[in-house]
Design an enzyme around this catalytic site. Structure first.
Site, PDB file in Angstrom:
ATOM      1  N   HIS A  51       5.585  -5.705   3.523  1.00 12.84           N
ATOM      2  CA  HIS A  51       5.678  -7.164   3.597  1.00 12.84           C
ATOM      3  C   HIS A  51       7.053  -7.577   3.081  1.00 12.84           C
ATOM      4  O   HIS A  51       7.672  -6.875   2.268  1.00 12.84           O
ATOM      5  CB  HIS A  51       4.609  -7.806   2.726  1.00 12.84           C
ATOM      6  CG  HIS A  51       3.225  -7.646   3.258  1.00 12.84           C
ATOM      7  ND1 HIS A  51       2.182  -8.431   2.825  1.00 12.84           N
ATOM      8  CD2 HIS A  51       2.692  -6.804   4.173  1.00 12.84           C
ATOM      9  CE1 HIS A  51       1.068  -8.080   3.442  1.00 12.84           C
ATOM     10  NE2 HIS A  51       1.360  -7.086   4.272  1.00 12.84           N
ATOM     11  N   GLU A  53       7.969  -9.728   0.909  1.00 14.61           N
ATOM     12  CA  GLU A  53       8.053  -9.834  -0.547  1.00 14.61           C
ATOM     13  C   GLU A  53       8.243  -8.462  -1.194  1.00 14.61           C
ATOM     14  O   GLU A  53       9.081  -8.310  -2.089  1.00 14.61           O
ATOM     15  CB  GLU A  53       6.770 -10.461  -1.125  1.00 14.61           C
ATOM     16  CG  GLU A  53       6.462 -11.839  -0.605  1.00 14.61           C
ATOM     17  CD  GLU A  53       5.490 -11.837   0.570  1.00 14.61           C
ATOM     18  OE1 GLU A  53       4.615 -12.720   0.606  1.00 14.61           O
ATOM     19  OE2 GLU A  53       5.608 -10.965   1.450  1.00 14.61           O
ATOM     20  N   CYS A  81       0.182 -12.778  -0.172  1.00 13.20           N
ATOM     21  CA  CYS A  81      -1.174 -12.231  -0.194  1.00 13.20           C
ATOM     22  C   CYS A  81      -1.445 -11.675  -1.591  1.00 13.20           C
ATOM     23  O   CYS A  81      -0.552 -11.632  -2.443  1.00 13.20           O
ATOM     24  CB  CYS A  81      -1.322 -11.138   0.869  1.00 13.20           C
ATOM     25  SG  CYS A  81      -0.377  -9.636   0.513  1.00 13.20           S
ATOM     26  N   CYS A  84       0.950  -8.790  -2.600  1.00 16.59           N
ATOM     27  CA  CYS A  84       2.295  -9.249  -2.954  1.00 16.59           C
ATOM     28  C   CYS A  84       2.287 -10.039  -4.262  1.00 16.59           C
ATOM     29  O   CYS A  84       3.209  -9.910  -5.070  1.00 16.59           O
ATOM     30  CB  CYS A  84       2.880 -10.074  -1.818  1.00 16.59           C
ATOM     31  SG  CYS A  84       3.228  -9.077  -0.348  1.00 16.59           S
TER      32      CYS A  84
END
Length: 147
Positions: A51, A53, A81, A84
């Site tokens: 992801h 992040e 999410c 993260c």
């Protein structure tokens, strides 16, 4: 004086969309400087943890030569999410700024609400809704083209 870095995160999200990835972008800042930037790369890397992040946090740690990002802020186009959010807590980021809320998979203000959990070691200052319309529109347009 407050300066938003959401335009930088949006640039990373647009680049992710151009690669066929879900358009989420993130940047890590320290003071007035962007020290790391990333967009989603889960498909490209065949890695469900890639992801924006996570990639930006990893790069910022590499740049600073440390595993903690105290004194830094994360700017991301979509509410992180739970995975993260936990990485943000472990990295000890001072602030999280995000654009669009994520009612389906968010882990900060929606869903898991990771930072309010009693076992979370660190909770950053959270600022939501920054350029939310632009962030949400990018996601909406991306998924509309896929349908």
């Amino acid at each position: 004086m407050f300066r938003s870095f959401m335009s930088d995160a949006l640039s990373e999200a647009r680049a992710a969309a151009a690669r066929g990835e879900v358009p989420v972008g993130a940047v890590v800042t320290r003071g007035p400087d962007v020290i790391a930037r990333a967009g989603n790369r889960t498909r490209e890397l065949n890695d469900p943890t890639a992801h924006a992040e996570i990639l930006a946090i990893r790069d910022a740690c590499r740049v600073l030569g440390q595993e903690r990002l105290s004194g830094c802020a994360l700017w991301v186009t979509l509410e992180p999410c739970a995975m993260c959010a936990q990485a943000i807590a472990h990295a000890r980021l001072d602030r999280l700024h995000f654009g669009a809320a994520d009612p389906k998979s968010g882990g900060v203000l929606m869903g898991a609400r990771v930072f309010t959990h009693p076992q979370t070691h660190h909770a950053p200052e959270v600022h939501d809704g920054i350029d939310a319309d632009a962030c949400a529109a990018l996601l909406r347009d991306f998924f509309a083209k896929r349908r």
